[in-house]
Design a protein around this motif. Structure first.
Motif, PDB file in Angstrom:
ATOM      1  N   SER A 147       0.838  -1.198   0.000  1.00  0.00           N
ATOM      2  CA  SER A 147       0.000   0.000   0.000  1.00  0.00           C
ATOM      3  C   SER A 147       0.877   1.254   0.000  1.00  0.00           C
ATOM      4  O   SER A 147       1.888   1.311   0.715  1.00  0.00           O
ATOM      5  CB  SER A 147      -0.879  -0.044   1.252  1.00  0.00           C
ATOM      6  N   PRO A 148       0.457   2.296  -0.767  1.00  0.00           N
ATOM      7  CA  PRO A 148       1.201   3.555  -0.721  1.00  0.00           C
ATOM      8  C   PRO A 148       1.286   4.101   0.704  1.00  0.00           C
ATOM      9  O   PRO A 148       2.226   4.773   1.060  1.00  0.00           O
ATOM     10  CB  PRO A 148       0.381   4.488  -1.623  1.00  0.00           C
ATOM     11  N   LYS A 149       0.280   3.739   1.547  1.00  0.00           N
ATOM     12  CA  LYS A 149       0.284   4.186   2.951  1.00  0.00           C
ATOM     13  C   LYS A 149       1.538   3.716   3.677  1.00  0.00           C
ATOM     14  O   LYS A 149       2.026   4.338   4.598  1.00  0.00           O
ATOM     15  CB  LYS A 149      -0.945   3.596   3.662  1.00  0.00           C
ATOM     16  N   HIS A 150       2.045   2.548   3.278  1.00  0.00           N
ATOM     17  CA  HIS A 150       3.255   1.998   3.915  1.00  0.00           C
ATOM     18  C   HIS A 150       4.473   2.165   3.014  1.00  0.00           C
ATOM     19  O   HIS A 150       5.374   1.326   3.027  1.00  0.00           O
ATOM     20  CB  HIS A 150       3.030   0.518   4.262  1.00  0.00           C
ATOM     21  N   ASN A 151       4.452   3.241   2.255  1.00  0.00           N
ATOM     22  CA  ASN A 151       5.545   3.500   1.313  1.00  0.00           C
ATOM     23  C   ASN A 151       5.776   2.289   0.407  1.00  0.00           C
ATOM     24  O   ASN A 151       6.913   1.935   0.098  1.00  0.00           O
ATOM     25  CB  ASN A 151       6.839   3.913   2.046  1.00  0.00           C
ATOM     26  N   ASP A 318       2.390  14.203  -3.379  1.00  0.00           N
ATOM     27  CA  ASP A 318       2.070  13.388  -2.222  1.00  0.00           C
ATOM     28  C   ASP A 318       3.159  12.320  -2.052  1.00  0.00           C
ATOM     29  O   ASP A 318       3.298  11.456  -2.901  1.00  0.00           O
ATOM     30  CB  ASP A 318       0.693  12.747  -2.516  1.00  0.00           C
ATOM     31  N   HIS A 320       6.026  10.002   0.855  1.00  0.00           N
ATOM     32  CA  HIS A 320       6.570   9.658   2.169  1.00  0.00           C
ATOM     33  C   HIS A 320       7.929  10.310   2.338  1.00  0.00           C
ATOM     34  O   HIS A 320       8.680  10.424   1.359  1.00  0.00           O
ATOM     35  CB  HIS A 320       6.788   8.148   2.259  1.00  0.00           C
TER      36      HIS A 320
END
Ligand code: PLP
Length: 402
Positions: A147-151, A318, A320
């Motif tokens: 997931s992009p949330k977790h890089n 956007d 990380h």
């Protein structure tokens, strides 16, 4: 019949990095001042001691002949010592093959390991060369993206689901080019646990950015007790010692694979340039203080913090905050498929081409790394270049509708 290169070359994707690089060079040759954030060059020059050793090696007159294919014995011993001491990887000189850069080390491993029809899991986004080299082998790349949330770090269950009886290897870089992700010890242990019931799967860990990281502690997957003889660690002198042009890299591999790679390298290129090998040995003999690892890290950290501050301020960028390497990898889909203000762009190839020709800022499109909505920004440039690039992008992006 037209004269054409072989199919294997025709089907080889042209490096996206190279395409932008060529356009950038053309514009520079026409006199334009380009802010080049596309390059993967480290800042600085090799420590002067390393340069002096190379000059001495020429003057000594002992290094004019072909070197051993696998690398000088003293250099291989020094590499094995470094990997045992700093990375806790159990290895001896027999496990080490010195190559013309980490790139050739990777080519050696992939060509020596993979048969057509084999599968290799590649953590995505990835360094573009991985996909091209795998293509040359005829094996099937299995791109795995978290997931992009977790890089983008894939979860262990995803790896589990991607493995098949045909999987021969898993390939990733840490610190990662392009995301800057540094895999934690816990992540690597989880990954190793998934691989335990699959003894036919090797891990190829590309650690070329080892010294350029901003988190405490660094774990090489080759140091985990349950991964002995199942990991190929790839590293080199390009990024750590600013020696990109000297072309020295290496692998630490299980002996059967190191032998296979030596056999292949013996037919392709032979041993690495003698003078560059002497310089590489000198690099390994420096203490941490002499290499100024701390100073180099601080310099990149200052540059990273500036880059993060500047580019976070651009609307629709956007990303990380990277923990290592020297790239930002923002998702810029905000700018795609907008129908007013600027020519509509459907992908980041068009976005990067527009920025190069209109803002004179060179960026690399994300498709090159398997993530088409992102662009790669290198902050291995001067602060002035970063600021100027940011100003130019800001002006160009102001033409987009909000
Ligand atoms: N691996 C990664 C992840 C890289 O980004 C690069 C260069 O950009 C390399 C390997 C190649 O290193 P070398 O210069 O040693 O061939």
């Amino acid at each position: 019949m037209p004269l054409l290169p072989a199919n294997r070359i025709q089907s080889l994707p042209q490096s996206g990095t190279l395409a932008i690089y060529q356009q950038t060079q053309q514009l520079k040759a026409q006199g334009y001042k380009i802010c080049d954030l596309g390059i993967g060059e480290p800042v600085g020059t090799p420590p002067t001691h390393i340069q002096q050793v190379a000059k001495n090696a020429i003057d000594a007159g002992n290094y004019f002949k072909y070197p051993p294919i696998e690398g000088y014995a003293d250099l291989r011993t020094a590499i094995a010592n470094k990997l045992r001491r700093d990375n806790h990887i159990p290895c001896e000189a027999e496990n080490i093959v010195v190559s013309a850069g980490a790139k050739q080390a990777l080519a050696n491993v992939l060509l020596s390991l993979l048969n057509p029809g084999d599968e290799i899991v590649i953590y995505t986004p990835y360094w573009a060369t991985y996909a091209s080299l795998v293509k040359l082998t005829g094996a099937k790349p299995v791109f795995l993206k978290g997931s992009p949330k977790h890089n983008f770090e894939p979860a262990p269950e995803q790896l589990q689901a991607a493995l098949t009886p045909r999987t021969r290897a898993l390939l990733f870089s840490s610190p990662c080019n392009p995301t800057g992700l540094v895999f934690s010890k816990t992540s690597l242990e989880a990954l190793a646990d998934v691989l335990q019931p699959h003894p036919q799967v090797l891990v190829i860990a590309d650690e070329i950015y080892e010294y350029i990281r901003f988190v405490d502690g660094y774990t090489s997957i080759g140091s985990l007790p349950n991964m002995v003889d199942r990991v190929v660690t790839v590293n080199g002198f390009s990024k750590s010692f600013s020696m990109t042009g000297w072309r020295v890299g290496y692998m630490a591999a299980p002996q059967w694979l190191a032998k296979a790679c030596t056999r292949l390298q013996g037919q392709l290129t032979g041993g690495v340039n003698t003078i560059a090998q002497r310089a590489a040995l000198a690099a390994l003999e420096l203490t941490e203080d002499e290499i100024s690892i701390g100073r180099i890290r601080d310099l990149y950290l200052t540059r990273r913090d500036l880059a993060v501050q500047l580019f976070k301020a651009l609307p629709g960028f956007d990303f990380h905050v990277p923990s290592g390497a020297f790239y930002l990898f923002p998702d810029v889909r905000y700018y795609l498929d907008k129908a007013v203000g600027v020519p509509t762009m459907h992908d980041t190839n068009a976005f990067c081409a527009y920025m190069l020709t209109n803002a004179h800022v060179s960026l690399i499109p994300g498709a090159t790394f398997g993530e088409p909505h992102c662009v790669r920004i290198s902050y291995g440039v001067s602060e002035a270049t970063l600021r100027e690039a940011n100003d130019r992008l800001q002006r160009a992006l102001a033409r987009w509708p909000t």
